[in-house]
Scaffold this active site. Structure first.
Site, PDB file in Angstrom:
ATOM      1  N   GLY A 171       3.696  43.878 -23.858  1.00  0.00           N
ATOM      2  CA  GLY A 171       2.538  44.638 -24.321  1.00  0.00           C
ATOM      3  C   GLY A 171       1.521  43.717 -24.966  1.00  0.00           C
ATOM      4  O   GLY A 171       1.349  42.561 -24.573  1.00  0.00           O
ATOM      5  N   SER A 172       0.859  44.225 -25.984  1.00  0.00           N
ATOM      6  CA  SER A 172      -0.276  43.502 -26.559  1.00  0.00           C
ATOM      7  C   SER A 172       0.096  42.255 -27.351  1.00  0.00           C
ATOM      8  O   SER A 172      -0.796  41.484 -27.722  1.00  0.00           O
ATOM      9  CB  SER A 172      -1.092  44.444 -27.449  1.00  0.00           C
ATOM     10  N   THR A 173       1.390  42.015 -27.606  1.00  0.00           N
ATOM     11  CA  THR A 173       1.735  40.734 -28.224  1.00  0.00           C
ATOM     12  C   THR A 173       1.376  39.583 -27.291  1.00  0.00           C
ATOM     13  O   THR A 173       1.122  38.462 -27.745  1.00  0.00           O
ATOM     14  CB  THR A 173       3.231  40.656 -28.602  1.00  0.00           C
ATOM     15  N   PHE A 174       1.339  39.861 -25.981  1.00  0.00           N
ATOM     16  CA  PHE A 174       0.983  38.818 -25.015  1.00  0.00           C
ATOM     17  C   PHE A 174      -0.488  38.429 -25.132  1.00  0.00           C
ATOM     18  O   PHE A 174      -0.888  37.371 -24.627  1.00  0.00           O
ATOM     19  CB  PHE A 174       1.299  39.276 -23.591  1.00  0.00           C
ATOM     20  N   LYS A 175      -1.285  39.248 -25.783  1.00  0.00           N
ATOM     21  CA  LYS A 175      -2.697  38.894 -25.963  1.00  0.00           C
ATOM     22  C   LYS A 175      -2.857  37.593 -26.739  1.00  0.00           C
ATOM     23  O   LYS A 175      -3.908  36.947 -26.666  1.00  0.00           O
ATOM     24  CB  LYS A 175      -3.442  40.040 -26.652  1.00  0.00           C
TER      25      LYS A 175
END
Length: 484
Positions: A217-221
């Site tokens: 999810g958005s941790t990959f941002k």
């Protein structure tokens, strides 16, 4: 000698040669294989008849062997079994070994090459052979805090010292009691094994490092932002942030969480896009950077790279650039599509940022000592790579601080401590609640702990879960325990 006698002598000699050859083959060439065969009961008696060394955390044995009056000689037992099971694994007369019991087996049973002189001394003095002591990097206070904070929710917590790579906590839930598999009652062991394998919660899977990998999810941002900064952008760079992103080559669109708007102007700074976790901004950014750049940055952080700590870690994965089109690249840039990670991988991303861009190799064994406490092997921290420059790491740190100070990660705030973090809410299947993520490090000015938390399918919050609501408080509790 007449012909019949000569023929008989030839047959007898051939039979003797065959007999001697067969005996030599079995006793010499096949001996190692036969000795190590788990079906060889004498091998089991010999192995269990030696005093296996303890596994130690914080000066206390969490796995130890006690002399017993049965054919096996020693009984393996585990203190706080479920708490440490993902780390220790089990040592079983029926199902062999797992975890540290397997990875450090020759040290624990005393047959490692590094213990040769100890074995020689035992032989000369007639002393009972004993296995080595394996000391782990786990901090018992941090481990217990992670266990308690995760509660009854399925998921995992991994904490690292970003300066060295030492693993401070490794919790996976649901867990299991390895004492059930260490019993010398084979019927009871088989029954316990069957029950554990039938459990839909997969309690014997170490979710922190192995088994099923997760969409981040958005941790990959953080990875996407790192690629943007390495390409020359700054936190103040304005990027497109529409309410809805039309994906090229298709009729599909990408929206923001809850249908929210990231900016009234349709643009936002890179810092603000990360702070509020703007999907459309990072989707467009991912397409602008391209799949090659995203994959290169992910690999720099350790994706698609074999790793042992010494437990074998399942590789995290970013799709091959040749097999991913523009819309898929946009989805991958926000940690969806075919991006898959372990919690350890996301802790390593935060740890590298915390350590000024230098990523230290994670490790679980601090030292190996002989039975007389002499140090046989001592861990030496080593650099795994430098995924980002010091300047990029500093920029990412400030952006992550903003996430916790006034963005999606405010639930991780700690009074008097500057926490840098990133939330993630990862979609799974249409009929399942999203996974809740949070990765962070603290204190931001001089980090001593980096952490990643995943709560599967939203935990107790179910479909209402977000990383900020569910996973961030878990991380906060662990960080508080570590800093105390």
């Amino acid at each position: 000698m007449n012909t019949p006698a000569r023929r008989l002598a030839t047959v007898v000699i051939a039979m003797f040669l065959a007999l001697m050859g067969g005996a030599t083959w079995v006793q010499f060439f096949q001996a190692p294989t036969l000795n190590n065969d788990n079906r060889n009961v004498r091998t089991l008696y010999r192995e269990f008849g030696n005093a296996r060394g303890p596994i130690v955390v914080g000066g206390e044995s969490i796995a130890s062997s006690t002399a017993v009056d049965d054919p096996f000689g020693y009984q393996r037992s585990y203190a706080n079994g479920a708490l440490y099971a993902p780390v220790t694994g089990f040592y079983s007369i029926v199902f062999s070994r797992s975890g540290i019991e397997d990875a450090m087996n020759t040290e624990l049973n005393g047959t490692a090459d590094s213990l040769f002189y100890n074995r020689l001394q035992d032989l000369i003095t007639g002393r009972q052979p004993q296995g080595a002591i394996v000391e782990l990097t786990i901090d018992p206070v941090i481990q217990q805090a992670a266990w308690d904070a995760l509660g009854d929710q399925r998921g995992a917590v991994v904490a690292l010292d970003p300066r060295t790579g030492a693993i401070l906590a490794m919790v996976s839930k649901p867990s299991f009691d390895p004492n059930l598999l260490a019993s010398h009652d084979t019927a009871a062991v088989n029954e316990a094994w069957a029950a554990l394998n039938a459990d839909e919660g997969d309690p014997m899977v170490n979710r922190a490092i192995a088994g099923t990998t997760y969409p981040p999810g958005s941790t990959f941002k953080l990875v996407t932002a790192a690629a943007a900064l390495e390409a020359g952008m700054t936190p103040a760079t304005q990027i497109a942030a529409p309410d809805v992103l039309d994906l090229p080559q298709s009729s599909a669109t990408l929206g923001n969480f809850g249908g929210s708007s990231c900016s009234p102007t349709g643009t936002a700074t890179l810092l603000d896009a990360l702070r509020i976790s703007c999907n459309t901004a990072f989707g467009q950014l991912g397409m602008d950077l391209g799949a090659d750049a995203l994959r290169e940055q992910a690999e720099a952080f350790g994706f698609d790279t074999p790793l042992d700590v010494p437990l074998t870690v399942t590789e995290s994965h970013f799709p091959d650039a040749e097999a991913i089109d523009a819309p898929q690249t946009a989805i991958a840039a926000i940690g969806q599509y075919d991006v898959r990670v372990t919690p350890l991988q996301m802790a390593m991303v935060s740890a590298a940022i915390a350590n000024g861009g230098e990523q230290m190799a994670p490790y679980l064994v601090a030292a190996v000592r002989s039975a007389d406490l002499t140090v046989v092997d001592q861990a030496a921290p080593s650099t795994l790579g430098r995924p980002v420059s010091a300047a990029t790491a500093a920029a990412l740190r400030d952006m992550m601080v903003a996430v916790v100070a006034s963005g999606t990660g405010t639930s991780a705030q700690i009074s008097g401590v500057t926490v840098a973090g990133k939330t993630g809410t990862a979609q799974t299947t249409a009929d399942a609640a999203p996974h809740a993520w949070f990765t962070a490090f603290a204190p931001a000015e001089n980090p001593t702990i980096a952490i990643a938390v995943i709560v599967e399918n939203g935990g107790s919050a179910g479909s209402e879960a977000t990383g900020g609501r569910v996973a961030a408080p878990v991380a906060r509790a662990v960080i508080e325990a570590a800093l105390r």
